[in-house]
Design a protein around this motif. Structure first.
Motif, PDB file in Angstrom:
ATOM      1  N   LEU A 220     -17.679  17.480  -4.556  1.00  0.00           N
ATOM      2  CA  LEU A 220     -17.765  17.039  -3.161  1.00  0.00           C
ATOM      3  C   LEU A 220     -18.241  15.600  -3.120  1.00  0.00           C
ATOM      4  CD1 LEU A 220     -19.553  19.945  -1.237  1.00  0.00           C
ATOM      5  CD2 LEU A 220     -17.126  19.385  -1.321  1.00  0.00           C
ATOM      6  N   PHE A 221     -17.515  14.789  -2.415  1.00  0.00           N
ATOM      7  CA  PHE A 221     -17.951  13.419  -2.179  1.00  0.00           C
ATOM      8  C   PHE A 221     -18.747  13.421  -0.873  1.00  0.00           C
ATOM      9  CE2 PHE A 221     -16.791   9.364   0.036  1.00  0.00           C
ATOM     10  CZ  PHE A 221     -17.683   8.569  -0.664  1.00  0.00           C
ATOM     11  N   VAL A 222     -20.014  13.049  -0.985  1.00  0.00           N
ATOM     12  CA  VAL A 222     -20.906  13.076   0.178  1.00  0.00           C
ATOM     13  C   VAL A 222     -20.997  11.669   0.755  1.00  0.00           C
ATOM     14  CG1 VAL A 222     -23.236  13.646   0.982  1.00  0.00           C
ATOM     15  CG2 VAL A 222     -22.231  14.914  -0.931  1.00  0.00           C
ATOM     16  N   VAL A 223     -20.720  11.541   2.039  1.00  0.00           N
ATOM     17  CA  VAL A 223     -20.717  10.196   2.620  1.00  0.00           C
ATOM     18  C   VAL A 223     -21.277  10.198   4.042  1.00  0.00           C
ATOM     19  CG1 VAL A 223     -18.305  10.334   3.440  1.00  0.00           C
ATOM     20  CG2 VAL A 223     -19.305   8.098   2.923  1.00  0.00           C
ATOM     21  N   ASP A 224     -22.004   9.134   4.311  1.00  0.00           N
ATOM     22  CA  ASP A 224     -22.649   8.923   5.603  1.00  0.00           C
ATOM     23  C   ASP A 224     -21.599   8.453   6.617  1.00  0.00           C
ATOM     24  OD1 ASP A 224     -23.987   7.768   7.733  1.00  0.00           O
ATOM     25  OD2 ASP A 224     -25.484   6.728   6.499  1.00  0.00           O
ATOM     26  N   ALA A 225     -21.334   9.261   7.624  1.00  0.00           N
ATOM     27  CA  ALA A 225     -20.306   8.927   8.620  1.00  0.00           C
ATOM     28  C   ALA A 225     -20.661   7.673   9.413  1.00  0.00           C
ATOM     29  CB  ALA A 225     -20.104  10.100   9.574  1.00  0.00           C
ATOM     30  N   MET A 226     -21.962   7.381   9.477  1.00  0.00           N
ATOM     31  CA  MET A 226     -22.384   6.254  10.313  1.00  0.00           C
ATOM     32  C   MET A 226     -21.969   4.899   9.746  1.00  0.00           C
ATOM     33  SD  MET A 226     -26.046   7.663  11.563  1.00  0.00           S
ATOM     34  CE  MET A 226     -26.635   6.142  12.241  1.00  0.00           C
ATOM     35  N   ILE A 227     -21.553   4.851   8.480  1.00  0.00           N
ATOM     36  CA  ILE A 227     -21.178   3.553   7.920  1.00  0.00           C
ATOM     37  C   ILE A 227     -19.714   3.203   8.211  1.00  0.00           C
ATOM     38  CG2 ILE A 227     -23.003   3.622   6.166  1.00  0.00           C
ATOM     39  CD1 ILE A 227     -20.919   4.230   4.050  1.00  0.00           C
ATOM     40  N   GLY A 228     -19.017   4.050   8.955  1.00  0.00           N
ATOM     41  CA  GLY A 228     -17.682   3.716   9.473  1.00  0.00           C
ATOM     42  C   GLY A 228     -16.674   3.365   8.394  1.00  0.00           C
ATOM     43  N   GLN A 229     -16.060   2.202   8.525  1.00  0.00           N
ATOM     44  CA  GLN A 229     -15.015   1.777   7.572  1.00  0.00           C
ATOM     45  C   GLN A 229     -15.525   1.702   6.137  1.00  0.00           C
ATOM     46  OE1 GLN A 229     -11.692   0.297   7.931  1.00  0.00           O
ATOM     47  NE2 GLN A 229     -11.542   1.009  10.027  1.00  0.00           N
ATOM     48  N   ASP A 230     -16.808   1.408   5.965  1.00  0.00           N
ATOM     49  CA  ASP A 230     -17.362   1.362   4.615  1.00  0.00           C
ATOM     50  C   ASP A 230     -17.264   2.722   3.940  1.00  0.00           C
ATOM     51  OD1 ASP A 230     -17.939  -1.250   4.384  1.00  0.00           O
ATOM     52  OD2 ASP A 230     -20.068  -1.080   4.916  1.00  0.00           O
ATOM     53  N   ALA A 231     -17.328   3.767   4.743  1.00  0.00           N
ATOM     54  CA  ALA A 231     -17.204   5.123   4.199  1.00  0.00           C
ATOM     55  C   ALA A 231     -15.835   5.284   3.559  1.00  0.00           C
ATOM     56  CB  ALA A 231     -17.393   6.163   5.300  1.00  0.00           C
ATOM     57  N   VAL A 232     -14.839   4.701   4.215  1.00  0.00           N
ATOM     58  CA  VAL A 232     -13.473   4.808   3.712  1.00  0.00           C
ATOM     59  C   VAL A 232     -13.337   4.030   2.398  1.00  0.00           C
ATOM     60  CG1 VAL A 232     -11.066   4.290   4.263  1.00  0.00           C
ATOM     61  CG2 VAL A 232     -12.597   5.117   6.053  1.00  0.00           C
ATOM     62  N   ASN A 233     -13.933   2.844   2.345  1.00  0.00           N
ATOM     63  CA  ASN A 233     -13.871   2.044   1.108  1.00  0.00           C
ATOM     64  C   ASN A 233     -14.589   2.731  -0.032  1.00  0.00           C
ATOM     65  OD1 ASN A 233     -12.606   0.173   2.720  1.00  0.00           O
ATOM     66  ND2 ASN A 233     -14.477  -1.010   3.109  1.00  0.00           N
ATOM     67  N   THR A 234     -15.779   3.262   0.261  1.00  0.00           N
ATOM     68  CA  THR A 234     -16.551   3.960  -0.771  1.00  0.00           C
ATOM     69  C   THR A 234     -15.795   5.206  -1.230  1.00  0.00           C
ATOM     70  OG1 THR A 234     -18.496   3.230   0.442  1.00  0.00           O
ATOM     71  CG2 THR A 234     -18.864   4.824  -1.297  1.00  0.00           C
ATOM     72  N   ALA A 235     -15.177   5.883  -0.282  1.00  0.00           N
ATOM     73  CA  ALA A 235     -14.413   7.095  -0.610  1.00  0.00           C
ATOM     74  C   ALA A 235     -13.305   6.777  -1.595  1.00  0.00           C
ATOM     75  CB  ALA A 235     -13.821   7.700   0.659  1.00  0.00           C
ATOM     76  N   GLN A 236     -12.668   5.651  -1.391  1.00  0.00           N
ATOM     77  CA  GLN A 236     -11.587   5.244  -2.281  1.00  0.00           C
ATOM     78  C   GLN A 236     -12.149   4.918  -3.666  1.00  0.00           C
ATOM     79  OE1 GLN A 236      -8.224   5.327  -1.336  1.00  0.00           O
ATOM     80  NE2 GLN A 236      -8.104   5.209  -3.565  1.00  0.00           N
ATOM     81  N   ALA A 237     -13.290   4.220  -3.705  1.00  0.00           N
ATOM     82  CA  ALA A 237     -13.897   3.862  -4.994  1.00  0.00           C
ATOM     83  C   ALA A 237     -14.290   5.120  -5.781  1.00  0.00           C
ATOM     84  CB  ALA A 237     -15.114   2.971  -4.759  1.00  0.00           C
ATOM     85  N   PHE A 238     -14.840   6.108  -5.119  1.00  0.00           N
ATOM     86  CA  PHE A 238     -15.226   7.346  -5.805  1.00  0.00           C
ATOM     87  C   PHE A 238     -13.996   8.162  -6.212  1.00  0.00           C
ATOM     88  CE2 PHE A 238     -19.747   8.296  -6.166  1.00  0.00           C
ATOM     89  CZ  PHE A 238     -20.298   7.222  -5.489  1.00  0.00           C
ATOM     90  N   LEU A 239     -12.959   8.046  -5.449  1.00  0.00           N
ATOM     91  CA  LEU A 239     -11.729   8.755  -5.805  1.00  0.00           C
ATOM     92  C   LEU A 239     -11.195   8.191  -7.121  1.00  0.00           C
ATOM     93  CD1 LEU A 239     -10.061  10.989  -4.533  1.00  0.00           C
ATOM     94  CD2 LEU A 239      -8.660   9.243  -3.448  1.00  0.00           C
ATOM     95  N   ASP A 240     -11.227   6.866  -7.243  1.00  0.00           N
ATOM     96  CA  ASP A 240     -10.754   6.230  -8.465  1.00  0.00           C
ATOM     97  C   ASP A 240     -11.723   6.457  -9.623  1.00  0.00           C
ATOM     98  OD1 ASP A 240      -8.729   5.269  -6.878  1.00  0.00           O
ATOM     99  OD2 ASP A 240      -9.657   3.305  -6.554  1.00  0.00           O
ATOM    100  N   GLY A 241     -13.039   6.393  -9.336  1.00  0.00           N
ATOM    101  CA  GLY A 241     -14.033   6.429 -10.405  1.00  0.00           C
ATOM    102  C   GLY A 241     -14.399   7.823 -10.882  1.00  0.00           C
ATOM    103  N   VAL A 242     -14.441   8.782  -9.993  1.00  0.00           N
ATOM    104  CA  VAL A 242     -14.890  10.132 -10.359  1.00  0.00           C
ATOM    105  C   VAL A 242     -13.829  11.180  -9.989  1.00  0.00           C
ATOM    106  CG1 VAL A 242     -16.781  11.809 -10.168  1.00  0.00           C
ATOM    107  CG2 VAL A 242     -17.251   9.386  -9.771  1.00  0.00           C
ATOM    108  N   GLY A 243     -13.224  10.988  -8.848  1.00  0.00           N
ATOM    109  CA  GLY A 243     -12.292  11.988  -8.309  1.00  0.00           C
ATOM    110  C   GLY A 243     -13.084  13.073  -7.600  1.00  0.00           C
ATOM    111  N   TYR A 244     -12.517  13.688  -6.599  1.00  0.00           N
ATOM    112  CA  TYR A 244     -13.192  14.799  -5.919  1.00  0.00           C
ATOM    113  C   TYR A 244     -12.179  15.649  -5.182  1.00  0.00           C
ATOM    114  CZ  TYR A 244     -13.142  11.070  -2.398  1.00  0.00           C
ATOM    115  OH  TYR A 244     -12.765  10.034  -1.576  1.00  0.00           O
ATOM    116  N   ASP A 245     -12.636  16.861  -4.850  1.00  0.00           N
ATOM    117  CA  ASP A 245     -11.748  17.833  -4.213  1.00  0.00           C
ATOM    118  C   ASP A 245     -11.838  17.782  -2.697  1.00  0.00           C
ATOM    119  OD1 ASP A 245     -10.918  19.351  -6.686  1.00  0.00           O
ATOM    120  OD2 ASP A 245     -13.104  19.400  -6.843  1.00  0.00           O
ATOM    121  N   ALA A 246     -13.023  17.434  -2.208  1.00  0.00           N
ATOM    122  CA  ALA A 246     -13.236  17.463  -0.759  1.00  0.00           C
ATOM    123  C   ALA A 246     -14.389  16.541  -0.401  1.00  0.00           C
ATOM    124  CB  ALA A 246     -13.525  18.887  -0.301  1.00  0.00           C
TER     125      ALA A 246
END
Ligand code: GDP
Length: 298
Positions: A220-246
């Motif tokens: 599970l990738f855990v992300v703070d919704a309050m950071i808005g677009q940054d959440a999307v950028n971080t999500a992409q970085a973790f997808l590339d670096g670690v990968g996650y299911d949800a």
């Protein structure tokens, strides 16, 4: 939650009230207003574009229902498209055939991972599971203690390296925890990993090493919704670096805009599985796209 978008959409819809058939001009004007509302809510541009294209196409295509007036039809279309963009179906936890089910949490420091670990444990225990929390964040001096406090509140045991044994190796702790769970009848293992303040290759590598050592059933990738677009950028970085299911979205209670929630599924292709909506352990549930859409349109 999502007040800005809610207010904006309400006023868009109210301008359609009392209209007969919608002209091309009405549809374009409405689409423009919805576009602005989504941009103001900090929704990622590709998501906005696709959303608007679909709304226009469906509003033009004769989806005429005799039971609904044009305003109601637009609301129905927007509702259905919101549900879609939020992921459609509720994503359930996938349990392993042979317990323990291993759930690994990854995300930045401060995202709300440790809190979420406790919430998840409590939520699972309420459904007759016997979770074990695992402290694999050995970087921050306080992290283990913090998880122990959360574990106590959740009524869930915490597996952590023995104090006084040096820093310890998070990969070994994770591996040993799965063995410990097997021997002690914990059917779910929740591994809290180290986060940093920003995206960092060392953190990613450590999370990837833990992943390789325990082959989680769910990352599970855990992300703070309050950071808005940054959440999307971080999500992409973790997808590339670690990968996650949800994705687990935290701090939705403080998110007036909703950009992360509305963008992340589309951008990452991963469903939002959990929503965290407060500091209390009870402020937590599966993420239900249909309920979320209704809230936005309420
Ligand atoms: P970690 O560094 O990722 O483990 O993050 P923590 O679990 O320590 O959380 C960071 C801060 O966010 C803490 O003060 C939590 O109480 C707070 N927090 C976590 N989840 C939520 C939430 O859903 N809503 C609100 N309002 N605060 C939260």
């Amino acid at each position: 939650m999502f007040e800005t978008l809610s207010d904006r959409l309400t006023s868009v819809f109210s301008s359609l009230r009392g209209k007969g058939r919608l002209s091309e001009e009405d549809i374009n004007a409405t689409a423009r207003e919805i576009r602005l509302a989504l941009l103001e809510a900090d929704v990622a541009l590709p998501v906005v574009r696709e959303f608007i294209a679909r709304i226009k196409e469906r509003a033009r295509g004769e989806e005429v229902s005799k039971a609904l007036n044009p305003a109601q039809q637009v609301i129905r279309i927007v509702n259905e498209e919101l549900v879609e963009i939020l992921g459609g179906e509720t994503r359930q936890v996938r349990f392993a055939k042979n317990p323990p089910t291993v759930i690994m949490l990854a995300g930045l420091q401060g995202a709300g991972k440790t809190t979420l670990a406790g919430k998840l444990a409590k939520w699972l225990a309420a459904d007759r599971n016997t979770p074990l929390l695992v402290a694999a964040d050995l970087q921050r001096p306080n992290a283990v203690t913090q998880l122990q406090v959360v574990g106590e509140r959740a009524g869930t045991p915490v597996f952590a390296p023995e104090p006084g044994n040096g820093v310890g190796d998070p990969v070994e702790v994770a591996r040993a925890s799965v063995e410990h769970a097997r021997r002690n009848n914990h059917n779910v293992v929740i591994i809290d990993t180290a986060g940093r303040l920003g995206v960092d290759t060392e953190m990613m590598r450590q999370a990837a090493d833990i992943r390789d050592a325990v082959s989680p059933d769910e990352i599970l990738f855990v992300v703070d919704a309050m950071i808005g677009q940054d959440a999307v950028n971080t999500a992409q970085a973790f997808l590339d670096g670690v990968g996650y299911d949800a994705v687990a979205l935290t701090k939705l209670d403080g998110d007036a805009r909703g950009g992360a929630a509305l963008s992340i599924r589309h951008i990452t292709g991963r469903p939002i599985m959990f929503a965290s909506t407060g500091e209390k352990l009870e402020d937590f549930d599966l993420f239900h796209p249909d309920r979320m859409a209704s809230r936005i349109l309420d």
